[in-house]
Design a protein around this motif. Structure first.
Motif, PDB file in Angstrom:
ATOM      1  N   VAL A  37      -1.327   9.708  10.589  1.00  0.00           N
ATOM      2  CA  VAL A  37       0.098   9.799  10.303  1.00  0.00           C
ATOM      3  C   VAL A  37       0.750   8.454  10.583  1.00  0.00           C
ATOM      4  O   VAL A  37       0.547   7.860  11.647  1.00  0.00           O
ATOM      5  CB  VAL A  37       0.774  10.886  11.160  1.00  0.00           C
ATOM      6  CG1 VAL A  37       2.290  10.868  10.951  1.00  0.00           C
ATOM      7  CG2 VAL A  37       0.222  12.259  10.803  1.00  0.00           C
ATOM      8  N   VAL A  38       1.535   7.972   9.613  1.00  0.00           N
ATOM      9  CA  VAL A  38       2.285   6.725   9.776  1.00  0.00           C
ATOM     10  C   VAL A  38       3.744   7.078  10.051  1.00  0.00           C
ATOM     11  O   VAL A  38       4.380   7.790   9.265  1.00  0.00           O
ATOM     12  CB  VAL A  38       2.179   5.835   8.522  1.00  0.00           C
ATOM     13  CG1 VAL A  38       2.988   4.549   8.713  1.00  0.00           C
ATOM     14  CG2 VAL A  38       0.721   5.495   8.228  1.00  0.00           C
ATOM     15  N   ILE A  39       4.248   6.608  11.181  1.00  0.00           N
ATOM     16  CA  ILE A  39       5.639   6.854  11.547  1.00  0.00           C
ATOM     17  C   ILE A  39       6.420   5.547  11.460  1.00  0.00           C
ATOM     18  O   ILE A  39       5.844   4.464  11.375  1.00  0.00           O
ATOM     19  CB  ILE A  39       5.759   7.442  12.974  1.00  0.00           C
ATOM     20  CG1 ILE A  39       5.186   6.459  14.013  1.00  0.00           C
ATOM     21  CG2 ILE A  39       5.071   8.792  13.056  1.00  0.00           C
ATOM     22  CD1 ILE A  39       5.423   6.873  15.468  1.00  0.00           C
ATOM     23  N   GLY A  40       7.742   5.672  11.494  1.00  0.00           N
ATOM     24  CA  GLY A  40       8.598   4.494  11.432  1.00  0.00           C
ATOM     25  C   GLY A  40       9.934   4.855  10.815  1.00  0.00           C
ATOM     26  O   GLY A  40      10.045   5.861  10.114  1.00  0.00           O
ATOM     27  N   GLY A  41      10.922   4.046  11.070  1.00  0.00           N
ATOM     28  CA  GLY A  41      12.260   4.308  10.554  1.00  0.00           C
ATOM     29  C   GLY A  41      12.354   4.116   9.058  1.00  0.00           C
ATOM     30  O   GLY A  41      11.425   3.649   8.393  1.00  0.00           O
ATOM     31  N   SER A  42      13.508   4.481   8.508  1.00  0.00           N
ATOM     32  CA  SER A  42      13.755   4.293   7.081  1.00  0.00           C
ATOM     33  C   SER A  42      13.716   2.806   6.740  1.00  0.00           C
ATOM     34  O   SER A  42      14.220   1.969   7.494  1.00  0.00           O
ATOM     35  CB  SER A  42      15.115   4.878   6.701  1.00  0.00           C
ATOM     36  OG  SER A  42      15.153   6.259   6.969  1.00  0.00           O
ATOM     37  N   GLY A  43      13.117   2.488   5.614  1.00  0.00           N
ATOM     38  CA  GLY A  43      13.082   1.103   5.153  1.00  0.00           C
ATOM     39  C   GLY A  43      12.049   0.225   5.823  1.00  0.00           C
ATOM     40  O   GLY A  43      12.081  -1.002   5.667  1.00  0.00           O
ATOM     41  N   MET A  49       3.799   1.353   1.206  1.00  0.00           N
ATOM     42  CA  MET A  49       2.368   1.325   1.502  1.00  0.00           C
ATOM     43  C   MET A  49       1.645   2.437   0.750  1.00  0.00           C
ATOM     44  O   MET A  49       0.594   2.230   0.144  1.00  0.00           O
ATOM     45  CB  MET A  49       2.140   1.471   3.000  1.00  0.00           C
ATOM     46  CG  MET A  49       0.684   1.344   3.414  1.00  0.00           C
ATOM     47  SD  MET A  49       0.435   1.573   5.192  1.00  0.00           S
ATOM     48  CE  MET A  49       0.618   3.362   5.296  1.00  0.00           C
ATOM     49  N   LEU A  50       2.240   3.635   0.756  1.00  0.00           N
ATOM     50  CA  LEU A  50       1.658   4.772   0.057  1.00  0.00           C
ATOM     51  C   LEU A  50       1.553   4.491  -1.443  1.00  0.00           C
ATOM     52  O   LEU A  50       0.524   4.763  -2.075  1.00  0.00           O
ATOM     53  CB  LEU A  50       2.522   6.008   0.306  1.00  0.00           C
ATOM     54  CG  LEU A  50       1.841   7.369   0.318  1.00  0.00           C
ATOM     55  CD1 LEU A  50       0.864   7.469   1.483  1.00  0.00           C
ATOM     56  CD2 LEU A  50       2.885   8.475   0.418  1.00  0.00           C
ATOM     57  N   LYS A  51       2.619   3.930  -2.013  1.00  0.00           N
ATOM     58  CA  LYS A  51       2.637   3.642  -3.447  1.00  0.00           C
ATOM     59  C   LYS A  51       1.633   2.562  -3.819  1.00  0.00           C
ATOM     60  O   LYS A  51       1.086   2.567  -4.922  1.00  0.00           O
ATOM     61  CB  LYS A  51       4.054   3.245  -3.881  1.00  0.00           C
ATOM     62  CG  LYS A  51       5.035   4.408  -3.874  1.00  0.00           C
ATOM     63  CD  LYS A  51       6.456   3.962  -4.199  1.00  0.00           C
ATOM     64  CE  LYS A  51       7.410   5.143  -4.158  1.00  0.00           C
ATOM     65  NZ  LYS A  51       8.819   4.741  -4.412  1.00  0.00           N
ATOM     66  N   ALA A 196     -10.739  17.267   3.511  1.00  0.00           N
ATOM     67  CA  ALA A 196     -10.128  16.049   2.985  1.00  0.00           C
ATOM     68  C   ALA A 196      -9.761  15.061   4.078  1.00  0.00           C
ATOM     69  O   ALA A 196      -9.634  15.396   5.249  1.00  0.00           O
ATOM     70  CB  ALA A 196      -8.871  16.407   2.183  1.00  0.00           C
ATOM     71  N   THR A 197      -9.580  13.822   3.651  1.00  0.00           N
ATOM     72  CA  THR A 197      -8.956  12.786   4.468  1.00  0.00           C
ATOM     73  C   THR A 197      -7.460  12.876   4.209  1.00  0.00           C
ATOM     74  O   THR A 197      -7.036  12.995   3.057  1.00  0.00           O
ATOM     75  CB  THR A 197      -9.475  11.398   4.071  1.00  0.00           C
ATOM     76  OG1 THR A 197     -10.879  11.341   4.289  1.00  0.00           O
ATOM     77  CG2 THR A 197      -8.788  10.301   4.854  1.00  0.00           C
ATOM     78  N   ALA A 198      -6.646  12.855   5.261  1.00  0.00           N
ATOM     79  CA  ALA A 198      -5.200  13.021   5.098  1.00  0.00           C
ATOM     80  C   ALA A 198      -4.448  11.796   5.602  1.00  0.00           C
ATOM     81  O   ALA A 198      -4.743  11.272   6.674  1.00  0.00           O
ATOM     82  CB  ALA A 198      -4.717  14.263   5.848  1.00  0.00           C
ATOM     83  N   LEU A 199      -3.477  11.365   4.797  1.00  0.00           N
ATOM     84  CA  LEU A 199      -2.568  10.291   5.191  1.00  0.00           C
ATOM     85  C   LEU A 199      -1.153  10.798   5.002  1.00  0.00           C
ATOM     86  O   LEU A 199      -0.768  11.197   3.903  1.00  0.00           O
ATOM     87  CB  LEU A 199      -2.799   9.039   4.343  1.00  0.00           C
ATOM     88  CG  LEU A 199      -1.816   7.874   4.575  1.00  0.00           C
ATOM     89  CD1 LEU A 199      -1.855   7.399   6.018  1.00  0.00           C
ATOM     90  CD2 LEU A 199      -2.119   6.725   3.628  1.00  0.00           C
TER      91      LEU A 199
END
Length: 258
Positions: A37-43, A49-51, A196-199
């Motif tokens: 899981v990748v966390i972090g604020g908006s922007g 990264m996902l795209k 599955a691998t999950a992101l």
């Protein structure tokens, strides 16, 4: 993590939009069968990264390897082949209003795999059962469902093709805390069942703690902490500590004031 060999490897990934640098040298490895899981604020660059991994955006620099294969710059035909490995739960569900629930779940089977509708419907009903929905729900339209039920349908669609990799984009957005916990539990269950691998990317720390094997925090285009979910409370990183506890005071706010 069930295998030492990584499923996804990002190396020195950079992405900018004009003068705005969004990703500045991302290095990240995700193991087979791992939930990261990748966390972090908006922007902070989570969606970018996902795209980039999905091929919707092309980085200016760096490497993205899936099963050891470089996917930056591959042809459209090769991209289509790689994309068959993916399932996706979009923020807000992103269901097709004009299709019945079972048709939403079976969309990738019918459109992507050219499966006959009758067989695809049987699989869709099976996947709906995996997320706790009765077969009768398949005949409904998304507008006839509650927000929690819509999210279950979106999860059923994400696992319908038995993907090797599943992306979850803010999976609990818009849900009350109890329903969010139900969805988190279903994500853990379904990912394990599919193997599955999950992101995932999320602001929801309750979600991150429940579904993650490892957590990574993205801040100003860089990964500032990566570690086991069980160790995030003792990360020793003031940025991580401020974010996970939702504190107004801390280095992130101080930099915003500056």
């Amino acid at each position: 993590m069930t295998d030492a060999a990584p499923k996804i490897v990002l190396t020195d990934l950079h992405k900018s939009f004009g003068p705005k640098r969004v990703l500045e040298g991302i290095d990240l490895s995700i193991g087979r069968g791992e939930s990261l899981v990748v966390i972090g604020g908006s922007g902070t660059g989570k969606s970018v990264m996902l795209k980039c991994i999905l091929g919707l955006l092309r980085p200016e620099q760096g490497s993205i390897r899936i099963d050891g294969e470089e996917v930056v710059g591959i042809s459209a035909r090769e991209r289509d082949r790689v994309m068959r490995k993916f399932g996706m739960l979009f923020q807000g569900g992103a269901l097709f209003d004009s299709l019945r629930v079972w048709e939403n779940v079976a969309f990738g089977l019918i459109q992507g795999q050219r499966m006959k509708r009758a067989k695809a419907r049987d699989i869709a009903i099976e996947k709906l059962a995996q997320v706790g929905l009765a077969a009768s729900a398949g005949a409904l339209y998304p507008s006839e469902l509650s927000g929690g039920m819509q999210k279950r349908v979106a999860l059923a669609r994400a696992i319908a093709t038995n993907p090797e990799i599943i992306f979850f984009d803010e999976p609990t957005t818009g849900l009350d805390p109890i329903m969010a916990d139900v969805i988190n539990g279903l994500i853990v269950k379904c990912v394990k069942e599919v193997g599955a691998t999950a992101l995932s990317i999320t602001h929801d720390m309750a979600s991150a703690r429940k579904i993650a094997d490892r957590i990574a925090m993205l801040y100003k285009g860089r990964l500032i902490w990566v570690g086991p979910a069980s160790e995030i409370e003792s990360s020793g990183n003031p940025y991580v500590d401020q974010f996970i506890h939702g504190r107004e005071e801390g280095p992130i706010q101080m930099e915003l004031r500056a």
